[in-house]
Enzyme design. Structure first.
Site, PDB file in Angstrom:
ATOM      1  N   MET A 177       0.828  -1.214   0.000  1.00  0.00           N
ATOM      2  CA  MET A 177       0.000   0.000   0.000  1.00  0.00           C
ATOM      3  C   MET A 177       0.862   1.264   0.000  1.00  0.00           C
ATOM      4  O   MET A 177       0.548   2.242  -0.682  1.00  0.00           O
ATOM      5  CB  MET A 177      -0.931  -0.007   1.208  1.00  0.00           C
ATOM      6  N   GLY A 178       1.958   1.256   0.772  1.00  0.00           N
ATOM      7  CA  GLY A 178       2.830   2.425   0.817  1.00  0.00           C
ATOM      8  C   GLY A 178       3.427   2.745  -0.536  1.00  0.00           C
ATOM      9  O   GLY A 178       3.514   3.909  -0.945  1.00  0.00           O
ATOM     10  N   ALA A 245      -0.509  -2.355  11.700  1.00  0.00           N
ATOM     11  CA  ALA A 245      -1.263  -1.818  12.835  1.00  0.00           C
ATOM     12  C   ALA A 245      -0.784  -2.440  14.137  1.00  0.00           C
ATOM     13  O   ALA A 245      -0.196  -3.518  14.157  1.00  0.00           O
ATOM     14  CB  ALA A 245      -2.754  -2.089  12.632  1.00  0.00           C
ATOM     15  N   ASN A 271      -4.631  -0.146   8.968  1.00  0.00           N
ATOM     16  CA  ASN A 271      -5.914  -0.636   9.496  1.00  0.00           C
ATOM     17  C   ASN A 271      -5.866  -0.696  11.014  1.00  0.00           C
ATOM     18  O   ASN A 271      -5.973  -1.768  11.622  1.00  0.00           O
ATOM     19  CB  ASN A 271      -6.232  -2.023   8.930  1.00  0.00           C
ATOM     20  N   SER A 297      -9.263   2.353   1.651  1.00  0.00           N
ATOM     21  CA  SER A 297      -9.808   1.133   1.064  1.00  0.00           C
ATOM     22  C   SER A 297      -9.585   1.118  -0.441  1.00  0.00           C
ATOM     23  O   SER A 297      -9.648   2.154  -1.100  1.00  0.00           O
ATOM     24  CB  SER A 297     -11.308   1.013   1.340  1.00  0.00           C
ATOM     25  N   LYS A 352     -13.767   2.861   8.647  1.00  0.00           N
ATOM     26  CA  LYS A 352     -13.059   1.883   7.806  1.00  0.00           C
ATOM     27  C   LYS A 352     -13.251   0.468   8.353  1.00  0.00           C
ATOM     28  O   LYS A 352     -13.398  -0.499   7.591  1.00  0.00           O
ATOM     29  CB  LYS A 352     -11.567   2.225   7.760  1.00  0.00           C
ATOM     30  N   HIS A 355     -16.635  -0.606   7.335  1.00  0.00           N
ATOM     31  CA  HIS A 355     -16.520  -0.885   5.898  1.00  0.00           C
ATOM     32  C   HIS A 355     -16.044  -2.322   5.696  1.00  0.00           C
ATOM     33  O   HIS A 355     -16.604  -3.076   4.894  1.00  0.00           O
ATOM     34  CB  HIS A 355     -15.537   0.104   5.268  1.00  0.00           C
ATOM     35  N   ASN A 356     -15.015  -2.713   6.444  1.00  0.00           N
ATOM     36  CA  ASN A 356     -14.481  -4.066   6.303  1.00  0.00           C
ATOM     37  C   ASN A 356     -15.473  -5.112   6.794  1.00  0.00           C
ATOM     38  O   ASN A 356     -15.546  -6.217   6.245  1.00  0.00           O
ATOM     39  CB  ASN A 356     -13.161  -4.196   7.069  1.00  0.00           C
ATOM     40  N   GLU A 359     -17.861  -5.558   4.120  1.00  0.00           N
ATOM     41  CA  GLU A 359     -17.126  -6.319   3.102  1.00  0.00           C
ATOM     42  C   GLU A 359     -17.132  -7.821   3.417  1.00  0.00           C
ATOM     43  O   GLU A 359     -17.328  -8.651   2.516  1.00  0.00           O
ATOM     44  CB  GLU A 359     -15.699  -5.782   3.056  1.00  0.00           C
ATOM     45  N   ARG A 453     -16.001 -17.681   8.673  1.00  0.00           N
ATOM     46  CA  ARG A 453     -14.566 -17.808   8.382  1.00  0.00           C
ATOM     47  C   ARG A 453     -13.880 -18.651   9.457  1.00  0.00           C
ATOM     48  O   ARG A 453     -13.033 -19.496   9.149  1.00  0.00           O
ATOM     49  CB  ARG A 453     -13.910 -16.429   8.300  1.00  0.00           C
ATOM     50  N   ARG A 604     -35.160 -13.072  33.747  1.00  0.00           N
ATOM     51  CA  ARG A 604     -34.163 -12.232  34.416  1.00  0.00           C
ATOM     52  C   ARG A 604     -34.685 -11.744  35.770  1.00  0.00           C
ATOM     53  O   ARG A 604     -33.949 -11.661  36.752  1.00  0.00           O
ATOM     54  CB  ARG A 604     -33.784 -11.037  33.527  1.00  0.00           C
TER      55      ARG A 604
END
Length: 627
Positions: A177-178, A245, A271, A297, A352, A355-356, A359, A453, A604
């Site tokens: 990314m950099g 991160a 991230n 992103s 973000k 967002h993930n 995703e 996952r 309860r």
């Protein structure tokens, strides 16, 4: 100076502003303006009578110089000389153009300047007003300060070296990314400095090798020494961290701090967890260093060609980096950058993160659709063709790449069939699930996608369980149109839940968030861009809850029979579809006027005396029963 820039040369009268401004103008071949020429007649008369100007006298004059600067910047850079002795004056001069202003302060002693003024002829400001100027002077924080004892040509050379030779923006960390963001910035005409650590014997000359590999980086400066990297940047320094991160980010910050100055800006483009971003923001604030947490992103390609960018932190600080981020961001359908100020503290990284999470669900839904179509007897090429036909009604970036994945072959075999069915994750889905639990918001689809996952990773146990329980999905008889509609239904629930989580976080943390703007910057450059996201931009202008909008309500009503049919058939045929099934379960619970939660609350109260409210008591008072 790749953006048009106004150079304000400031200082008390007699410091040589006009002389230096004119010479600098000749060297840089940009227009020069003397602020004194723009004083109204009343100001000139007042000063010629030996009376100092007050702030009211100066206001209209400063506004006129600001207007001059704004008009010039539309065509070219320029130089304006003006005493600008107070910070409040400089705020007026740089209003709305702060990120395109460079300050040069010509500084000297009272005696030096008094001597100069006394040698001048016909200068409307007498030397006896000089002391009032020194008394008024508030030294600027972010200015190139130059002592007037230097020769004029030396002063001009120093200004040129600082403003022309130093980089505007720094990138720390040249991972995937950099590197892409560095090239993107350079392609937009910004002069940048790039840094990467060296490991003798394994990673050597990383920054220099990268710079030499791309023509657009010819003007970039490459470093493996932190001090040299920091010193190569114009002040206030703007440094974007593109590192892992967590602990690595903290270590990098500590490495940078000794070389930074008050007012410098660190931008975390990784991230990072939003809670840690808030902690870093507060920590660096105590050291007079600004910190902006930025969600980015789009992956490697997006970072190079235009990502979606989500910055959070102090709004004034954001404006100092705004031109760089907006220039490299993707553009929406109206040509506006897919970058907007999100809100305070860690809000950029929070958005973000969500967002993930969205995703995760979008990916899981497509995986479930693939499984359904496969069980229906279609091969990957046929599934790709079916998904291709869906683009007219449900197009998205993830749909597009799924089609490409399904068509990829190695020889006579589809590559997807050779990939082990164990899905990894990098933590953002986990963080989103934790956040939704902490905020008490039912983002159930994100949790389901995450746990799907996790379940996939137990491959060996799954193989054993398959033998033990004889779970073998049987062929499905479904209409393709129903599968499409079930997919569309689940996507609506996913977007509702994700946006609801952002909305609730804004209320809890007192962030001033604009969901319509957030949806807008997600319409291009990011992994979850889609036609549906484009539709949500206008929907969210009316209400943060998309399930109250008439258009969405009508869509859900028309799609509901199909999701009912698809989910029930999959369950009966022993096919796991965690997100498709959760989407309809969620709406069934969300839209139930009278739920079974009364049983929970009674339980309860029975074992913990937690009390309950009664349907026949309009006061809302809490009751307890001796069960």
């Amino acid at each position: 100076m790749n953006l048009n820039t106004v150079i304000f040369i400031m200082g008390v009268s007699g410091c040589g502003k006009s002389t230096i401004g004119q010479r600098l103008s000749q060297h840089l071949k940009i227009p020069f303006f003397d602020g004194d020429d723009y004083h109204p007649k009343s100001n000139i008369e007042k000063m010629s009578q030996g009376m100092p100007l007050n702030d009211e006298d100066r206001y209209d004059w400063l506004v006129s110089l600001n207007d001059l600067a704004k008009n010039q910047l539309q065509q070219n850079s320029c130089i304006i000389v003006c005493s600008a002795l107070k910070q409040s004056y400089r705020d007026i001069l740089s209003a709305q153009i702060r990120n395109q202003v460079k300050w040069v302060h010509l500084a000297g002693s009272f005696n030096q300047i008094l001597e100069r003024i006394n040698k001048r002829e016909q200068h409307f400001m007498s030397s006896n007003l000089l002391q009032s100027q020194f008394d008024t002077l508030e030294f600027p924080e972010h200015a190139l300060e130059i002592n007037i004892s230097l020769k004029p040509e030396e002063i001009v050379d120093k200004i040129i070296k600082e403003l022309k030779m130093k980089s505007e923006f720094g990138l720390f960390g040249l991972g995937v990314m950099g590197k892409s963001l560095s090239r993107n910035l350079a392609q937009k005409g910004f002069k940048i400095s790039i840094f990467n650590r060296e490991e003798k014997g394994s990673e050597e000359d990383v920054a220099i090798t990268f710079k030499d590999a791309y023509k657009e980086l010819e003007q970039a400066q490459a470093f493996s020494n932190i001090e040299a990297f920091v010193n190569s940047l114009q002040t206030p320094r703007r440094i974007m961290l593109m590192v892992n991160a967590g602990k690595v980010t903290d270590l990098v910050i500590e490495d940078l701090i000794p070389f930074l100055s008050d007012g410098d800006i660190l931008i975390d483009g990784g991230n990072s967890n939003y809670v840690e971003t808030k902690e870093r923001y507060d920590y660096l604030k105590s050291k007079k260093i600004h910190f902006i947490g930025v969600g980015v992103s789009g992956g490697e390609e997006g970072a190079l060609k235009g990502p979606s960018i989500m910055p959070g932190g102090n709004k004034e600080t954001y404006h100092l980096i705004k031109p760089y981020l907006e220039s490299i961001a993707a553009k929406d359908a109206n040509g506006l950058p897919c970058c907007t100020y999100i809100g305070e503290e860690g809000s950029g990284h929070f958005v973000k993160m969500v967002h993930n999470g969205i995703e995760y669900v979008e990916m899981q839904l497509l995986a479930e659709v693939y499984t359904i179509l496969k069980i229906m007897g279609h091969n990957p090429d046929e599934i790709a063709a079916i998904l291709e036909s869906w683009k007219a009604k449900a197009d998205s970036y993830l749909l597009g790449i799924t089609i490409a994945i399904l068509r990829k072959k190695e020889g006579d075999y589809w590559l997807v069939d050779k990939i082990v069915d164990k899905a990894g994750n990098k933590g953002t889905g986990n963080w989103t699930t934790i956040a939704t639990a902490q905020l008490g918001t039912p983002s159930t689809l994100i949790a389901s996608a995450l746990f799907a996952r996790y379940t996939s990773f137990y491959k060996e146990e799954r193989l054993q369980a398959s033998d033990h329980f004889n779970i073998k999905p049987t062929p499905l008889e479904l209409e393709l149109q129903d599968v499409l509609k079930a997919y569309q239904f689940s996507r609506i629930m996913n977007h509702y839940q994700g946006l609801k989580l952002i909305s609730e976080a804004g209320k809890t943390y007192k962030w001033h968030l604009n969901l319509s703007e957030i949806a807008r910057i997600w319409t291009n450059g990011c992994i979850i861009k889609s036609d549906f996201m484009l539709e949500l931009v206008s929907v969210l202008k009316e209400d943060d809850n998309i399930l109250t909008h008439p258009t969405i309500i009508n869509q859900v009503r028309s799609l509901k029979p199909s999701i009912n049919k698809v989910v029930s058939q999959c369950v009966l045929n022993e096919l796991a579809i965690p997100c498709l099934s959760e989407s309809v379960n969620f709406l069934n619970g969300y839209a139930t006027a009278n739920s079974s939660a009364n049983i929970i609350q009674a339980q309860r109260d029975y074992f913990g005396a937690h009390t309950y409210q009664r349907t026949d008591d309009a006061s809302g008072r809490f009751h307890h029963s001796n069960w």
